[in-house]
Design a protein around this motif. Sequence first.
Motif, PDB file in Angstrom:
ATOM      1  N   GLU A   1      13.250  -0.351 -12.106  1.00 44.74           N
ATOM      2  CA  GLU A   1      13.598   0.009 -13.485  1.00 44.74           C
ATOM      3  C   GLU A   1      12.601  -0.608 -14.474  1.00 44.74           C
ATOM      4  O   GLU A   1      12.039   0.072 -15.328  1.00 44.74           O
ATOM      5  CB  GLU A   1      15.000  -0.525 -13.783  1.00 44.74           C
ATOM      6  CG  GLU A   1      15.514  -0.098 -15.128  1.00 44.74           C
ATOM      7  CD  GLU A   1      16.625   0.930 -14.966  1.00 44.74           C
ATOM      8  OE1 GLU A   1      17.485   0.976 -15.826  1.00 44.74           O
ATOM      9  OE2 GLU A   1      16.620   1.665 -13.942  1.00 44.74           O
ATOM     10  N   ILE A   2      12.405  -1.902 -14.304  1.00 43.89           N
ATOM     11  CA  ILE A   2      11.515  -2.591 -15.233  1.00 43.89           C
ATOM     12  C   ILE A   2      10.114  -2.012 -15.153  1.00 43.89           C
ATOM     13  O   ILE A   2       9.467  -1.753 -16.159  1.00 43.89           O
ATOM     14  CB  ILE A   2      11.464  -4.103 -14.919  1.00 43.89           C
ATOM     15  CG1 ILE A   2      12.843  -4.710 -15.076  1.00 43.89           C
ATOM     16  CG2 ILE A   2      10.475  -4.811 -15.842  1.00 43.89           C
ATOM     17  CD1 ILE A   2      12.932  -6.154 -14.690  1.00 43.89           C
TER      18      ILE A   2
ATOM     19  N   LYS B   1       9.663   1.248 -16.963  1.00 45.51           N
ATOM     20  CA  LYS B   1       9.610   1.175 -18.424  1.00 45.51           C
ATOM     21  C   LYS B   1       8.296   0.594 -18.943  1.00 45.51           C
ATOM     22  O   LYS B   1       7.824   0.948 -20.006  1.00 45.51           O
ATOM     23  CB  LYS B   1      10.769   0.308 -18.935  1.00 45.51           C
ATOM     24  CG  LYS B   1      12.075   1.046 -18.934  1.00 45.51           C
ATOM     25  CD  LYS B   1      13.109   0.262 -19.715  1.00 45.51           C
ATOM     26  CE  LYS B   1      14.487   0.854 -19.517  1.00 45.51           C
ATOM     27  NZ  LYS B   1      15.512  -0.138 -19.858  1.00 45.51           N
TER      28      LYS B   1
ATOM     29  N   ASN C   1      11.313 -10.271 -21.820  1.00 45.55           N
ATOM     30  CA  ASN C   1      11.603  -8.865 -21.526  1.00 45.55           C
ATOM     31  C   ASN C   1      12.410  -8.696 -20.262  1.00 45.55           C
ATOM     32  O   ASN C   1      13.415  -7.993 -20.239  1.00 45.55           O
ATOM     33  CB  ASN C   1      10.283  -8.111 -21.335  1.00 45.55           C
ATOM     34  CG  ASN C   1       9.901  -7.387 -22.608  1.00 45.55           C
ATOM     35  OD1 ASN C   1      10.753  -7.203 -23.466  1.00 45.55           O
ATOM     36  ND2 ASN C   1       8.646  -7.004 -22.719  1.00 45.55           N
TER      37      ASN C   1
ATOM     38  N   GLU D   1      16.052  -7.083 -19.713  1.00 46.43           N
ATOM     39  CA  GLU D   1      16.252  -5.927 -18.840  1.00 46.43           C
ATOM     40  C   GLU D   1      17.343  -6.205 -17.811  1.00 46.43           C
ATOM     41  O   GLU D   1      18.201  -5.357 -17.559  1.00 46.43           O
ATOM     42  CB  GLU D   1      14.952  -5.580 -18.105  1.00 46.43           C
ATOM     43  CG  GLU D   1      13.865  -4.977 -18.969  1.00 46.43           C
ATOM     44  CD  GLU D   1      14.209  -3.563 -19.436  1.00 46.43           C
ATOM     45  OE1 GLU D   1      15.115  -2.963 -18.836  1.00 46.43           O
ATOM     46  OE2 GLU D   1      13.585  -3.094 -20.411  1.00 46.43           O
TER      47      GLU D   1
ATOM     48  N   HIS E   1      20.696  -6.173 -19.393  1.00 44.99           N
ATOM     49  CA  HIS E   1      21.084  -4.798 -19.688  1.00 44.99           C
ATOM     50  C   HIS E   1      21.533  -4.075 -18.426  1.00 44.99           C
ATOM     51  O   HIS E   1      22.584  -3.457 -18.369  1.00 44.99           O
ATOM     52  CB  HIS E   1      19.882  -4.095 -20.324  1.00 44.99           C
ATOM     53  CG  HIS E   1      20.104  -2.636 -20.554  1.00 44.99           C
ATOM     54  ND1 HIS E   1      20.885  -2.156 -21.589  1.00 44.99           N
ATOM     55  CD2 HIS E   1      19.659  -1.546 -19.878  1.00 44.99           C
ATOM     56  CE1 HIS E   1      20.906  -0.846 -21.545  1.00 44.99           C
ATOM     57  NE2 HIS E   1      20.172  -0.447 -20.509  1.00 44.99           N
TER      58      HIS E   1
END
Lengths: 306, 456
Positions: free
Chosen positions: B93-94, B97, B152, B156, B159
């Motif tokens: 995911e990270i 992005k 960050n 993440e 989240h």
Amino acid sequence: MMFQNIEDTKIQLEKAGYICSESIATVVFLAIATQKPVLVEGPAGVGKTQLAKAVSQALGHKLIRLQCYEGLDEAKALYEWEYAKQLLYTQIMKDKLSEILAGASNLSEAVDLIANQEDAFFSERFIQPRPLLEVISTKDTSVLLIDEVDKSDPEFEAFLLELLSDFQITIPEIGTKKAVKIPIVFLTSNNYRDMSDALKRRCLHLFIDYPDRELEFEIVRLKIPQIEKTLIKKLINTIHEIRSFDLKKKPCISETLDWAQALVVLQISELSPDVVRKTLNVICKYKTDTDLILDNMDVISKKAGL
Amino acid sequence: MVKLVLDFVFTLREAGFKISPSEIIDCTKQLEIINLLDEPCFKTVLRANFVKNIKKQDKFNIIYHLFFHEMRNDASISQSVPLAETIDAIYAEIKKKNMNDNALNLLLDFLKGNPLKYLETVKNIISKKEKKDEGRLIPLVSLSDILSAINNINMEVEHFLKVRQFVMTWNNRKAVAGFFSQKLKKAEMLANNQPLNIKKKSDEVVYEKRIDQLSEKSFLSLTNREVRQMQEIVAQFVRKLKDTIENRRKRQKKGVLDLKKTLRNALRYQGIPFKIIYKNKPKNKGKIVALCDVSNSVWEASRFMLNMLYSFQDCFSQVRSFVFISRLCEITKTLEKHEINRALDDVIKDSRIDYNEKTNYGAVFDFFYDNHLDVLNKKTTLIIIGDGRSNFYDTREDIFEKLKDKVKRIIWLNPESTMFWKTGDSLIETYRNYCHKVCECQNLIQLEAFIKTLVI
Ligand SMILES: Nc1ncnc2c1ncn2[C@@H]1O[C@H](COP(=O)(O)OP(=O)(O)OP(=O)(O)O)[C@@H](O)[C@H]1O
Ligand SMILES: [Mg+2]
């Protein structure tokens, strides 16, 4: 005889007059258990050579030593034909030879006849064994010390590789000889030149650094029992302070021992800055080093607690 | 166990260690006979098998510590199956992005257990900071990049877990969060240069490591202490090279059988050749004359060059040396009197040298031509070491050309980087026309290479 375990290795070596750290004992034990050569590296005088001697003594094996130097070649390390002896025999047996040659009608026949006798001249009788052949031929396990291997030439190193992998050698005229018992092998190096990767791959690597205070204390006590404990402590503190300087040659264990011995002989029981100054030449072998230490005597004596 | 060792070997290899399969086999065999719970012993076994170069002991210790202490305690969780999947999903995911964020990618690698690149970067950042070294390129990744990337990732993760609040059990979520926060904290600590209680390295090892760095360091930026250390490195180089030379000589000597002498010798033994005699070849001879600029900017380079030249004195028929700033003076005698390093110290104290004057190459060549022409002959190699910066004085090209005709060859060593050769008052491009070779000689490696070509 063998070492039972790491602990036993330590004890046995100590009995043989060698105090070793945990890591030395571990590597030595494993090397012997798995029949691998050990490549010992480290600064001068930290007991690399002594280690091999102690192992041979502790296990009651014969120590066979090959001192390496520039220009050492196979002949000097392995065996040499005794050329002079062969010639001498030929001279003495001239008559016998003529007898053999009597039947020959021409030159090539004569050569053939002589060739039949070759074995007599290229037999073990005329071989002069050097350390490596000696190792291969002895019936008991032996300890082979290849000292200062870094001083030898690269070609010789390549030859060692072959020996260390199979422990067998080939003498063209006689045949292949294989070691009866795999010897315990130590190679020592002062890092005068880097050894090849191939050689390193075949060995366990042991790096011996200057000992820590505790270990050095034990060494001094073992070697020079008559000296006072408090004196040893101070002496070792001082030596360690001195080693921390950027010297041309740092004092090693043998220098510590010499120093301790000197103090005993001089019947000095208290280490003062003055005593250090007067006996400094025992531990510092270069004028520049001595000067550097003398300049910093205050700091050293303070840190060493004199 | 084997897997663990293999993983470790893989990490070591990444860091530039050469480890062969046979060494791995040896190591695993040996691990079977020792008590695995005894950690120092375990470490000794790994070291004895994998680090056969003293210079690398230090690096090994750091990697060992990272691998078995810093990275291990969380390995169990990232390997337990359900959570590992979650963690991988987070990584993906990270990554999706922030595809191109360098710092972030480094950190992800770090989290996944490949810390080397991250460590390297952090090390660079830190060393730059300490040296306050301007004029270099700014590193691709800065400290603030890293810190913001850490932030960050933290966000993440938070989240990601929040979204799955009702999909994952609370203790699993906690475990995952714990995994990340712990590792990120470590990353942050590393970036801020807080020591990870790694044992202080012994002097010796640090010193060994420095050799590599020092050899590449420019002569112009050495500290006094480093000069002393360099002397030792030079001494070692000299020893090695002497060996090589000696070996060559020996081989050359052995070459041919001297039949005459062997036979004559054999007469003593009724014609039997007991002793075999070989021909010796004469030494390779040549004369060296060195002119060294000793103005501030060049002294260190000159000093090491002289040091080496004198160490190889017996390879040449003669070595004469001169130093100059604006005027030339001969120092051959001084250098022959004492041990070389000491002698060099004496040279800088020589009262004949005026350090306040400006370098003037033209005048120096002129003076040399008028007064010392007798030292040159057709077997001479003239070595000039200097930056060729003559403060806009006259070059005296004409003289330099005449010098060229008197000798076998002229070699010019310039301690300045080639980049600057055409700038300012540098005359190197003018003199180049008359030299047989002009080399950049900024650091020990280049100097060693030059000396090698000279003596072999
Ligand atoms: N661990 C030790 N226990 C007892 N004695 C020691 C120990 N280490 C060193 N010594 C003493 O130090 C002396 C020097 O050791 P040795 O000659 O083996 O050094 P070395 O490392 O081989 O040096 P070099 O590199 O100069 O050959 C020995 O005579 C020995 O008495
Ligand atoms: Mg020795």
